[in-house]
Design a protein around this motif. Structure first.
Motif, PDB file in Angstrom:
ATOM      1  N   LEU A   1       0.800  -1.215   0.000  1.00  0.00           N
ATOM      2  CA  LEU A   1       0.000   0.000   0.000  1.00  0.00           C
ATOM      3  C   LEU A   1       0.841   1.277   0.000  1.00  0.00           C
ATOM      4  O   LEU A   1       0.362   2.322  -0.427  1.00  0.00           O
ATOM      5  CB  LEU A   1      -0.942   0.014   1.205  1.00  0.00           C
ATOM      6  CG  LEU A   1      -2.021  -1.081   1.207  1.00  0.00           C
ATOM      7  CD1 LEU A   1      -2.899  -0.963   2.428  1.00  0.00           C
ATOM      8  CD2 LEU A   1      -2.869  -0.993  -0.060  1.00  0.00           C
ATOM      9  N   PHE A   2       2.081   1.216   0.484  1.00  0.00           N
ATOM     10  CA  PHE A   2       2.928   2.400   0.520  1.00  0.00           C
ATOM     11  C   PHE A   2       4.058   2.354  -0.497  1.00  0.00           C
ATOM     12  O   PHE A   2       4.683   3.367  -0.764  1.00  0.00           O
ATOM     13  CB  PHE A   2       3.491   2.609   1.927  1.00  0.00           C
ATOM     14  CG  PHE A   2       2.475   3.109   2.910  1.00  0.00           C
ATOM     15  CD1 PHE A   2       2.377   4.460   3.203  1.00  0.00           C
ATOM     16  CD2 PHE A   2       1.608   2.241   3.537  1.00  0.00           C
ATOM     17  CE1 PHE A   2       1.439   4.930   4.111  1.00  0.00           C
ATOM     18  CE2 PHE A   2       0.666   2.688   4.444  1.00  0.00           C
ATOM     19  CZ  PHE A   2       0.576   4.044   4.736  1.00  0.00           C
ATOM     20  N   GLY A   3       4.368   1.171  -1.021  1.00  0.00           N
ATOM     21  CA  GLY A   3       5.267   1.108  -2.160  1.00  0.00           C
ATOM     22  C   GLY A   3       6.731   0.936  -1.811  1.00  0.00           C
ATOM     23  O   GLY A   3       7.108   0.433  -0.761  1.00  0.00           O
ATOM     24  N   ARG A   4       7.574   1.359  -2.746  1.00  0.00           N
ATOM     25  CA  ARG A   4       9.013   1.200  -2.689  1.00  0.00           C
ATOM     26  C   ARG A   4       9.603   1.894  -1.457  1.00  0.00           C
ATOM     27  O   ARG A   4       9.052   2.842  -0.919  1.00  0.00           O
ATOM     28  CB  ARG A   4       9.639   1.792  -3.958  1.00  0.00           C
ATOM     29  CG  ARG A   4       9.188   3.210  -4.230  1.00  0.00           C
ATOM     30  CD  ARG A   4       9.422   3.642  -5.661  1.00  0.00           C
ATOM     31  NE  ARG A   4      10.802   4.001  -5.909  1.00  0.00           N
ATOM     32  CZ  ARG A   4      11.316   5.191  -5.621  1.00  0.00           C
ATOM     33  NH1 ARG A   4      10.579   6.122  -5.047  1.00  0.00           N
ATOM     34  NH2 ARG A   4      12.554   5.448  -5.909  1.00  0.00           N
TER      35      ARG A   4
ATOM     36  N   GLY B   1      -7.513   0.224  -3.818  1.00  0.00           N
ATOM     37  CA  GLY B   1      -6.633   0.002  -4.960  1.00  0.00           C
ATOM     38  C   GLY B   1      -6.387   1.289  -5.699  1.00  0.00           C
ATOM     39  O   GLY B   1      -7.077   2.297  -5.476  1.00  0.00           O
ATOM     40  N   GLY B   2      -5.384   1.269  -6.565  1.00  0.00           N
ATOM     41  CA  GLY B   2      -5.123   2.492  -7.298  1.00  0.00           C
ATOM     42  C   GLY B   2      -3.895   2.429  -8.172  1.00  0.00           C
ATOM     43  O   GLY B   2      -3.253   1.385  -8.346  1.00  0.00           O
ATOM     44  N   LEU B   3      -3.576   3.588  -8.715  1.00  0.00           N
ATOM     45  CA  LEU B   3      -2.407   3.793  -9.564  1.00  0.00           C
ATOM     46  C   LEU B   3      -1.543   4.885  -8.944  1.00  0.00           C
ATOM     47  O   LEU B   3      -2.056   5.827  -8.317  1.00  0.00           O
ATOM     48  CB  LEU B   3      -2.831   4.196 -10.973  1.00  0.00           C
ATOM     49  CG  LEU B   3      -3.731   3.221 -11.722  1.00  0.00           C
ATOM     50  CD1 LEU B   3      -4.220   3.841 -13.028  1.00  0.00           C
ATOM     51  CD2 LEU B   3      -2.996   1.905 -12.005  1.00  0.00           C
ATOM     52  N   TYR B   4      -0.229   4.758  -9.139  1.00  0.00           N
ATOM     53  CA  TYR B   4       0.701   5.691  -8.500  1.00  0.00           C
ATOM     54  C   TYR B   4       1.821   6.026  -9.474  1.00  0.00           C
ATOM     55  O   TYR B   4       2.303   5.168 -10.219  1.00  0.00           O
ATOM     56  CB  TYR B   4       1.281   5.068  -7.237  1.00  0.00           C
ATOM     57  CG  TYR B   4       2.258   5.941  -6.494  1.00  0.00           C
ATOM     58  CD1 TYR B   4       1.814   6.914  -5.604  1.00  0.00           C
ATOM     59  CD2 TYR B   4       3.631   5.788  -6.667  1.00  0.00           C
ATOM     60  CE1 TYR B   4       2.715   7.716  -4.906  1.00  0.00           C
ATOM     61  CE2 TYR B   4       4.545   6.574  -5.979  1.00  0.00           C
ATOM     62  CZ  TYR B   4       4.076   7.535  -5.104  1.00  0.00           C
ATOM     63  OH  TYR B   4       4.969   8.328  -4.429  1.00  0.00           O
ATOM     64  N   TYR B   5       2.258   7.297  -9.436  1.00  0.00           N
ATOM     65  CA  TYR B   5       3.361   7.744 -10.288  1.00  0.00           C
ATOM     66  C   TYR B   5       4.228   8.711  -9.492  1.00  0.00           C
ATOM     67  O   TYR B   5       3.724   9.556  -8.737  1.00  0.00           O
ATOM     68  CB  TYR B   5       2.831   8.453 -11.540  1.00  0.00           C
ATOM     69  CG  TYR B   5       3.896   9.162 -12.343  1.00  0.00           C
ATOM     70  CD1 TYR B   5       4.818   8.444 -13.105  1.00  0.00           C
ATOM     71  CD2 TYR B   5       3.988  10.553 -12.334  1.00  0.00           C
ATOM     72  CE1 TYR B   5       5.797   9.091 -13.834  1.00  0.00           C
ATOM     73  CE2 TYR B   5       4.958  11.215 -13.071  1.00  0.00           C
ATOM     74  CZ  TYR B   5       5.866  10.479 -13.826  1.00  0.00           C
ATOM     75  OH  TYR B   5       6.837  11.113 -14.547  1.00  0.00           O
ATOM     76  N   ILE B   6       5.546   8.564  -9.632  1.00  0.00           N
ATOM     77  CA  ILE B   6       6.485   9.497  -9.024  1.00  0.00           C
ATOM     78  C   ILE B   6       7.545   9.876 -10.035  1.00  0.00           C
ATOM     79  O   ILE B   6       8.027   9.030 -10.800  1.00  0.00           O
ATOM     80  CB  ILE B   6       7.133   8.912  -7.751  1.00  0.00           C
ATOM     81  CG1 ILE B   6       8.082   9.941  -7.107  1.00  0.00           C
ATOM     82  CG2 ILE B   6       7.863   7.612  -8.033  1.00  0.00           C
ATOM     83  CD1 ILE B   6       8.591   9.536  -5.739  1.00  0.00           C
TER      84      ILE B   6
ATOM     85  N   ALA C   1       3.233   2.484 -10.650  1.00  0.00           N
ATOM     86  CA  ALA C   1       2.808   1.349  -9.839  1.00  0.00           C
ATOM     87  C   ALA C   1       1.290   1.230  -9.876  1.00  0.00           C
ATOM     88  O   ALA C   1       0.571   2.228 -10.020  1.00  0.00           O
ATOM     89  CB  ALA C   1       3.281   1.508  -8.392  1.00  0.00           C
ATOM     90  N   GLY C   2       0.838   0.006  -9.739  1.00  0.00           N
ATOM     91  CA  GLY C   2      -0.580  -0.288  -9.545  1.00  0.00           C
ATOM     92  C   GLY C   2      -0.722  -1.217  -8.358  1.00  0.00           C
ATOM     93  O   GLY C   2       0.107  -2.103  -8.153  1.00  0.00           O
ATOM     94  N   TYR C   3      -1.755  -1.008  -7.548  1.00  0.00           N
ATOM     95  CA  TYR C   3      -1.899  -1.829  -6.349  1.00  0.00           C
ATOM     96  C   TYR C   3      -3.365  -2.125  -6.080  1.00  0.00           C
ATOM     97  O   TYR C   3      -4.275  -1.387  -6.500  1.00  0.00           O
ATOM     98  CB  TYR C   3      -1.274  -1.136  -5.137  1.00  0.00           C
ATOM     99  CG  TYR C   3      -1.934   0.171  -4.738  1.00  0.00           C
ATOM    100  CD1 TYR C   3      -2.969   0.201  -3.798  1.00  0.00           C
ATOM    101  CD2 TYR C   3      -1.535   1.380  -5.310  1.00  0.00           C
ATOM    102  CE1 TYR C   3      -3.577   1.388  -3.440  1.00  0.00           C
ATOM    103  CE2 TYR C   3      -2.134   2.561  -4.953  1.00  0.00           C
ATOM    104  CZ  TYR C   3      -3.161   2.572  -4.022  1.00  0.00           C
ATOM    105  OH  TYR C   3      -3.766   3.747  -3.674  1.00  0.00           O
ATOM    106  N   LEU C   4      -3.589  -3.221  -5.362  1.00  0.00           N
ATOM    107  CA  LEU C   4      -4.947  -3.614  -4.958  1.00  0.00           C
ATOM    108  C   LEU C   4      -4.842  -4.476  -3.722  1.00  0.00           C
ATOM    109  O   LEU C   4      -4.039  -5.416  -3.676  1.00  0.00           O
ATOM    110  CB  LEU C   4      -5.653  -4.390  -6.071  1.00  0.00           C
ATOM    111  CG  LEU C   4      -7.055  -4.931  -5.728  1.00  0.00           C
ATOM    112  CD1 LEU C   4      -8.031  -3.787  -5.497  1.00  0.00           C
ATOM    113  CD2 LEU C   4      -7.546  -5.844  -6.839  1.00  0.00           C
ATOM    114  N   GLN C   5      -5.628  -4.155  -2.712  1.00  0.00           N
ATOM    115  CA  GLN C   5      -5.729  -4.992  -1.525  1.00  0.00           C
ATOM    116  C   GLN C   5      -7.200  -5.169  -1.189  1.00  0.00           C
ATOM    117  O   GLN C   5      -7.960  -4.200  -1.183  1.00  0.00           O
ATOM    118  CB  GLN C   5      -4.991  -4.385  -0.336  1.00  0.00           C
ATOM    119  CG  GLN C   5      -5.105  -5.218   0.942  1.00  0.00           C
ATOM    120  CD  GLN C   5      -4.210  -4.742   2.056  1.00  0.00           C
ATOM    121  OE1 GLN C   5      -2.984  -4.768   1.939  1.00  0.00           O
ATOM    122  NE2 GLN C   5      -4.809  -4.288   3.151  1.00  0.00           N
ATOM    123  N   ALA C   6      -7.595  -6.411  -0.896  1.00  0.00           N
ATOM    124  CA  ALA C   6      -9.001  -6.706  -0.618  1.00  0.00           C
ATOM    125  C   ALA C   6      -9.119  -7.550   0.643  1.00  0.00           C
ATOM    126  O   ALA C   6      -8.300  -8.446   0.888  1.00  0.00           O
ATOM    127  CB  ALA C   6      -9.637  -7.445  -1.796  1.00  0.00           C
TER     128      ALA C   6
END
Length: 843
Positions: free
Chosen positions: A149-152, A398-403, A438-443
């Motif tokens: 959920l928080f990434g790299r 869930g979502g999409l992320y860009y840095i 990045a793309g992420y999903l947690q259920a």
């Protein structure tokens, strides 16, 4: 080992009847009694902290005020298995080591493994993460990797700062204070509702002091903690289905952590205070304080000290889509400039077995000086969906992320041999960029009211690019010498042995990685939660950008981790007792290890980071709170960890860049010790193994694998506060807090110097060395950090309805000192005792 952890957990669970309290919850309301609930966003949605199957320590604004916490560095005293310290030199930069994972490097090609977030916006750089908590709603410390959920760059965990939102009425506070070392502070905040649906918050702080250390060479007072900041917060109800929360912060930090001593190096009998002996002055140029050495750019005029200026913009635009779904557009922009000049050798050479107490030189250009002019910016965009499916059967996020991150670092290194001779080891500009998608999903699958299964993943595609340009005049004429630090020269030349043909150093890195999470939690009733999880995370690779020759700028790869947790969270006896316990195992592959090596020719430092080993850490964490009656609060937190480096079984003697493996280095070290050589002594005859293989990297002076740094086996914090009714609505609130950590090592090779002579085969003509690196005799300087208790205390008088407060508090009240970090055998100490008197008015 797992059996031992489970046994320790069962033993600790017996403490739930002790008078103790976790340092992570706000006060209970009078109607509720007991311990208050606190809402966190550890899973990127609002949840009661006791319902989240993650090891979390959360601090409300009220709790931080009661414990005298004014910046993120101080939070490290209250979180199990978290060691927090200022970096060497830089007071604005915190190095966090959480469950053993951390980094002390601030140059932009290194990423910290403990991420810092402000309102869901990631701060890439560790250079200015010692945030002043002047307008904060709460701080959450998430232990363990948060890669889904928080990434790299959250292999160790995440520290999330949530800023206060504007209120619905005109209100606020003003505060002034005065403290030790001439400290003056001013803080204030006001909420201004501009309409029924739109409000702003204006806040700021200012602090200044004269520094706790005296420079016995220049007469200056140093290691002050000056700075100021302002913030604009915005909250808008744009429509019944649309909301906007945004903020802008401008923060200036001038804090320093310059090498200092408890006794005057120029007069060891004088031990009243803290002392610095570098000849480098705060006063810069022009003319350049480094002349006649030619340092280019505006950094040529920097005097001793630093300034970091941060601008942080956050925006969270939320839309309700249907009855059970929320769309969030989270946008962030961070700009950081940092300028500094630091002398890391204190105007002289580092302690050694030949000279354990080097004489003060007072070189005007410093001993080993780094001057730095950095500009860093990043833009992030996240699109996040929170919702529920199947009448509550599935909750998801869930979502999409860009840095996009861009860094420019203009830095030079100087090494002074005499008052007239200073070597310019390097003067170059480093430009590096990072872009990641990045793309992420947690259920959560809610199988019943009691049982829940969680699964999630994140896919990251990251690209990094590096560019070097040498500033020296000889590297900017018609020819480019091979010694110039330039992309054209980035290769390791053939040496006929370990590198048979020249090996190019790549200037790009690309990684694509999945970071899943699996969890199960069982909640038999409202007061108990049992959980277990397996989580993966990764930390980005980079380059050794402090290289002073092109061949040293070798890359290192990503660091990857699997973490396994099991725990229990409980609220007992009508929420009078809260007990949270976690056991964990952390398995890291390709651990990034920073080593500082001394050049045997010049005596200057060479920094190199490689994926030298794997790593394992196993431990237990407990946070317990007890409120026997309203107003009386006890807490105690425990952390235990048992960690070690693991060497790959099939590593070649050298890698493709000719760098020796740990196994080969260990064999070379043991051969040298068997031949009678002493680490730090002469390396003759040349036919015998070099003693430089010892006390370097993760190989100790004794020829063993080092103990991992900043992982004391035990960390403990405990304390209490009581709100005593004085009549007429007045209250008096005394509080006391103590924190302890057991013995630890703070330098990678665990090297320390001890005041006892040692003999070997190759001795100077004058006889044996006056000191030794073998833990024999009195400690002089280096990696060894002894167990220590630190105590903080406070006393506050509140007027009716807390209209005003008068308070006095002290940190490190008993003025204990301990070694926090070490560089070139010099030990960096914690801050001395400080006290502050404050007056606060609320309206």
């Amino acid at each position: 080992m797992i059996r031992k952890l489970l046994l320790a957990t069962s033993v600790m669970s017996s403490f739930v009847i002790m008078p103790a309290a976790a340092a992570q919850d706000g006060e209970a309301t009078a109607e509720q009694g007991g311990i208050a609930e606190i809402v966190v966003t550890a899973q990127r949605r609002d949840e009661n902290v006791q319902d989240v199957p993650i090891a979390i320590s959360a601090f409300s604004a009220e709790q931080m005020a009661a414990q005298g916490i004014t910046n993120t560095l101080q939070i490290g005293q209250y979180v199990p298995n978290l060691i927090a310290q200022n970096n060497t030199g830089i007071g604005s930069a915190n190095a966090y080591f959480l469950r053993g994972l951390g980094s002390t490097e601030t140059i932009a090609t290194f990423d910290p493994p403990v991420g810092t977030y402000v309102d869901d916006i990631y701060l890439s750089r560790q250079n200015a993460n010692n945030l002043s908590l002047f307008d904060v709603e709460r701080v959450e410390v998430l232990r363990g990797p948060q890669g889904t959920l928080f990434g790299r760059n959250t292999t160790g965990g995440a520290i999330s700062v949530i800023m206060a939102k504007p209120g619905n009425t005109i209100s606020g506070f003003g505060e002034i204070g005065y403290g030790r070392f001439g400290k003056t502070i001013a803080r204030g905040s006001t909420d201004l509702p501009l309409s029924d649906s739109f409000a702003i918050k204006l806040s700021g702080y200012w602090q200044n002091d004269r520094g706790y250390a005296k420079n016995v060479t220049t007469g200056e007072r140093l290691n002050d903690d000056d700075g100021w900041g302002v913030r604009l917060g915005v909250r808008g109800e744009l429509a019944p289905w649309a909301r906007w929360n945004a903020g802008y912060m401008h923060i200036v930090s001038k804090g320093d952590n310059i090498l200092n001593f408890e006794c005057n190096p120029a007069n060891p009998a004088d031990c009243k205070g803290r002392f610095i002996s570098t000849g480098l002055s705060e006063n810069g140029g022009p003319p350049s304080p480094y002349a006649p050495v030619v340092v280019t750019g505006r950094k040529a005029n920097y005097g001793l000290g630093q300034e970091a200026v941060s601008d942080i913009i956050t925006s969270n635009l939320q839309f309700d889509i249907g009855e059970n779904t929320t769309l969030s557009l989270i946008t962030g922009y961070v700009s950081l400039t940092q300028q500094f000049a630091y002398d890391f050798f204190d105007g002289r050479g580092g302690p050694s077995i030949s000279a354990p107490f080097p004489a003060v030189r007072g070189y005007a250009r410093g001993g080993f000086t780094i001057v730095n002019d950095g500009k860093h910016s990043q833009f992030t965009q996240e699109i996040k969906l929170n919702g529920t499916l199947g009448n509550g059967l599935i909750d998801y996020v869930g979502g999409l992320y860009y840095i996009d991150e861009r860094n420019k670092t203009d830095l030079a290194d100087l090494f002074t041999l005499s008052p007239t001779t200073t070597l310019l080891l390097g003067d170059r500009i480093l430009r590096n960029t990072t872009s990641a998608y990045a793309g992420y999903l947690q259920a959560d699958l809610n199988l019943s009211e009691q049982f829940k299964l969680t699964a999630g993943f994140r896919y990251t595609d990251e690209k990094k690019v590096l560019r070097f340009n040498d500033n020296r005049a000889s590297c900017n004429d018609s020819t480019l010498e091979l010694t110039c630090i330039d992309n054209a020269n980035l290769f390791v030349p053939a040496n006929g042995t370990t590198v048979l043909t020249a090996k190019p150093i790549p200037t790009q890195q690309r990684v694509k990685v999945w970071t899943p999470r699996f969890a199960a939690n069982f909640k038999p009733n409202d007061d108990l939660l049992f959980f277990a999880s397996a989580t993966r995370g990764f930390k980005s690779g980079g380059w050794n950008a402090r290289a002073t020759t092109p061949s040293q700028a070798v890359p290192f790869g990503p660091e990857k981790v699997w973490s396994y947790e099991a725990g229990i969270k409980s609220d007992l006896f009508d929420r009078r007792v809260r007990a949270n316990l976690t056991v964990f195992q952390l398995d890291v592959s390709d651990l990034q290890i920073l080593a500082g090596l001394l050049n045997p020719t010049t005596g200057a430092l060479t920094f190199i980071t490689r994926n030298f080993a794997d790593y394992r850490n196993r431990g237990v964490e407990a946070e317990i709170q007890f409120v026997p009656v309203d107003g009386l609060n006890f807490y105690t937190n425990f952390g235990y960890q048992n960690d070690k480096y693991l060497l790959p079984g099939n590593a070649p003697a050298t890698d493709v860049y000719g760098i020796q493996s740990v196994a080969a280095q260990l064999a070379s070290c043991r051969g040298a010790l068997a031949a009678g050589k002493i680490p730090g002594g002469p390396n003759t005859p040349a036919t015998q193994p070099s003693i430089t293989a010892c006390a370097a990297g993760i190989v100790t002076a004794e020829g063993t694998i080092a103990t991992p740094v900043r992982t004391p086996k035990w960390s403990i914090s405990m304390g209490a506060s009581y709100e005593a009714q004085m009549g007429a609505g007045f209250t008096l609130v005394p509080s006391v807090n103590g924190s302890f950590h057991s013995r630890q090592e703070v330098a990678i090779a665990n090297l320390s110097i001890y005041n006892a002579p040692v003999s070997g085969v190759n001795q100077p003509v004058t006889g044996p060395f006056p000191a030794n690196p073998f833990r024999n005799g009195a400690f002089v300087a280096g990696s060894q950090s002894e167990p220590v208790w630190l105590f903080n205390a406070g006393l506050a008088l509140n007027a009716p309805d807390k209209a005003w407060t008068l308070s006095v508090d002290c940190t490190n009240c008993l003025n204990e000192s301990y070694v926090q970090t070490a560089l070139s055998n010099y030990s960096y100490l914690n801050r001395p005792m400080e006290w502050t008197v404050r007056a606060k008015y609320r309206f």
